[in-house]
Motif scaffolding. Sequence first.
Motif, PDB file in Angstrom:
ATOM      1  N   PRO A  68     -35.136  17.635   6.407  1.00 12.25           N
ATOM      2  CA  PRO A  68     -36.561  17.887   6.143  1.00 12.25           C
ATOM      3  C   PRO A  68     -37.358  16.604   5.887  1.00 12.25           C
ATOM      4  O   PRO A  68     -38.551  16.538   6.185  1.00 12.25           O
ATOM      5  N   THR A  69     -36.708  15.578   5.364  1.00 15.18           N
ATOM      6  CA  THR A  69     -37.383  14.308   5.074  1.00 15.18           C
ATOM      7  C   THR A  69     -37.647  13.497   6.336  1.00 15.18           C
ATOM      8  O   THR A  69     -38.661  12.809   6.434  1.00 15.18           O
ATOM      9  N   THR A  70     -36.754  13.559   7.319  1.00 18.14           N
ATOM     10  CA  THR A  70     -36.852  12.680   8.484  1.00 18.14           C
ATOM     11  C   THR A  70     -37.266  13.365   9.778  1.00 18.14           C
ATOM     12  O   THR A  70     -37.595  12.676  10.742  1.00 18.14           O
ATOM     13  N   LYS A  71     -37.265  14.677   9.816  1.00 15.24           N
ATOM     14  CA  LYS A  71     -37.500  15.393  11.078  1.00 15.24           C
ATOM     15  C   LYS A  71     -38.849  15.029  11.708  1.00 15.24           C
ATOM     16  O   LYS A  71     -38.920  14.707  12.891  1.00 15.24           O
ATOM     17  N   GLY A  72     -39.914  15.067  10.945  1.00 15.54           N
ATOM     18  CA  GLY A  72     -41.246  14.737  11.474  1.00 15.54           C
ATOM     19  C   GLY A  72     -41.331  13.300  11.962  1.00 15.54           C
ATOM     20  O   GLY A  72     -41.931  13.022  13.009  1.00 15.54           O
ATOM     21  N   LYS A  73     -40.734  12.394  11.225  1.00 15.83           N
ATOM     22  CA  LYS A  73     -40.754  10.989  11.623  1.00 15.83           C
ATOM     23  C   LYS A  73     -39.922  10.756  12.884  1.00 15.83           C
ATOM     24  O   LYS A  73     -40.285   9.934  13.731  1.00 15.83           O
ATOM     25  N   THR A  74     -38.827  11.481  13.033  1.00 14.83           N
ATOM     26  CA  THR A  74     -37.997  11.370  14.229  1.00 14.83           C
ATOM     27  C   THR A  74     -38.767  11.842  15.457  1.00 14.83           C
ATOM     28  O   THR A  74     -38.779  11.163  16.495  1.00 14.83           O
ATOM     29  N   VAL A  75     -39.420  12.984  15.338  1.00 15.24           N
ATOM     30  CA  VAL A  75     -40.185  13.534  16.462  1.00 15.24           C
ATOM     31  C   VAL A  75     -41.340  12.598  16.824  1.00 15.24           C
ATOM     32  O   VAL A  75     -41.570  12.302  18.008  1.00 15.24           O
ATOM     33  N   THR A  76     -42.057  12.112  15.819  1.00 15.74           N
ATOM     34  CA  THR A  76     -43.184  11.203  16.066  1.00 15.74           C
ATOM     35  C   THR A  76     -42.712   9.928  16.745  1.00 15.74           C
ATOM     36  O   THR A  76     -43.329   9.461  17.718  1.00 15.74           O
ATOM     37  N   THR A  77     -41.610   9.357  16.283  1.00 17.02           N
ATOM     38  CA  THR A  77     -41.075   8.131  16.880  1.00 17.02           C
ATOM     39  C   THR A  77     -40.655   8.382  18.325  1.00 17.02           C
ATOM     40  O   THR A  77     -40.905   7.547  19.210  1.00 17.02           O
ATOM     41  N   ALA A  78     -40.040   9.524  18.589  1.00 18.55           N
ATOM     42  CA  ALA A  78     -39.615   9.855  19.952  1.00 18.55           C
ATOM     43  C   ALA A  78     -40.823  10.015  20.884  1.00 18.55           C
ATOM     44  O   ALA A  78     -40.809   9.529  22.025  1.00 18.55           O
ATOM     45  N   VAL A  79     -41.870  10.679  20.403  1.00 25.03           N
ATOM     46  CA  VAL A  79     -43.069  10.878  21.229  1.00 25.03           C
ATOM     47  C   VAL A  79     -43.741   9.539  21.521  1.00 25.03           C
ATOM     48  O   VAL A  79     -44.109   9.241  22.668  1.00 25.03           O
ATOM     49  N   ILE A  80     -43.907   8.712  20.510  1.00 22.90           N
ATOM     50  CA  ILE A  80     -44.520   7.387  20.705  1.00 22.90           C
ATOM     51  C   ILE A  80     -43.646   6.538  21.634  1.00 22.90           C
ATOM     52  O   ILE A  80     -44.154   5.817  22.493  1.00 22.90           O
ATOM     53  N   GLY A  81     -42.328   6.634  21.478  1.00 20.80           N
ATOM     54  CA  GLY A  81     -41.409   5.902  22.365  1.00 20.80           C
ATOM     55  C   GLY A  81     -41.539   6.358  23.807  1.00 20.80           C
ATOM     56  O   GLY A  81     -41.511   5.539  24.728  1.00 20.80           O
TER      57      GLY A  81
END
Length: 175
Positions: A32-45
Motif C-alpha cells: 500500500p505504501t509503494t503501489k502508487g509510486k510504482t505505477v507513477t514511475t512506470a507510466v513516466i518511464g
Amino acid sequence: MNGEKNIRLHVNRKDFEEIYFSGNQTSLFFSPTTKGKTVTTAVIGLILLILFCFKGDLSKEKFGILYFVSFLFLLCTVYLSLSINKVSKWKKEVEKYLKSLESRKLYQINFNNDFFNVNIDEDEESSHWGEFNSFEINDKFISLEGKFNYMFPSKSMSKADYDSLKQAIKKNIKE
C-alpha cells in the motif's frame, strides 16, 4: 467492570504474521505504501521511452520536454526508492519483534476502568485509557494507538477474553 481483568495471550508467531503481512504489506513494489509510486514511475518511464523513440521528430524548441520528463522520471524513481526502503525497514522491524515474541514466556494484558497494562516477561508498560488516540477492532485483531501501540490477534486469546477486551476498549477510548 470494577475489578481488574487479566488476559493471558498465547503467542503463536503465525497469528501475528497473518495480520502484519496481509494484503501485500511486504511487497516492495506493490505494498500500500509503494503501489502508487510504482505505477507513477512506470507510466513516466513509458512516456520517457516513447519520447526517446521519437526524439528525432522533436524540434529544438520542444526538446526541453524530453529533459523535463527525464527529470520527472528521476524524481519518481527517488521517491519510489525511499518508499521501498521504508517498507524494507518496517518488515525487518516486524520480523525482529516477532522473533523476540517467540522467546517470551509471559504475555499478559491487565486492565480496569482507569489503567491498561501490558506485561511481557516482567517488562510492564502501563497507560491510562486516555493516552490512546484510536483503536481498530475487527474479527481478526484489536489494535490500539497512543503512548504505546499494540496489536492483539483474536486467535491469541479465548473468545470470552476477546469480547471482554473489545467491550473495555469501546467503553474507555473515545475516538
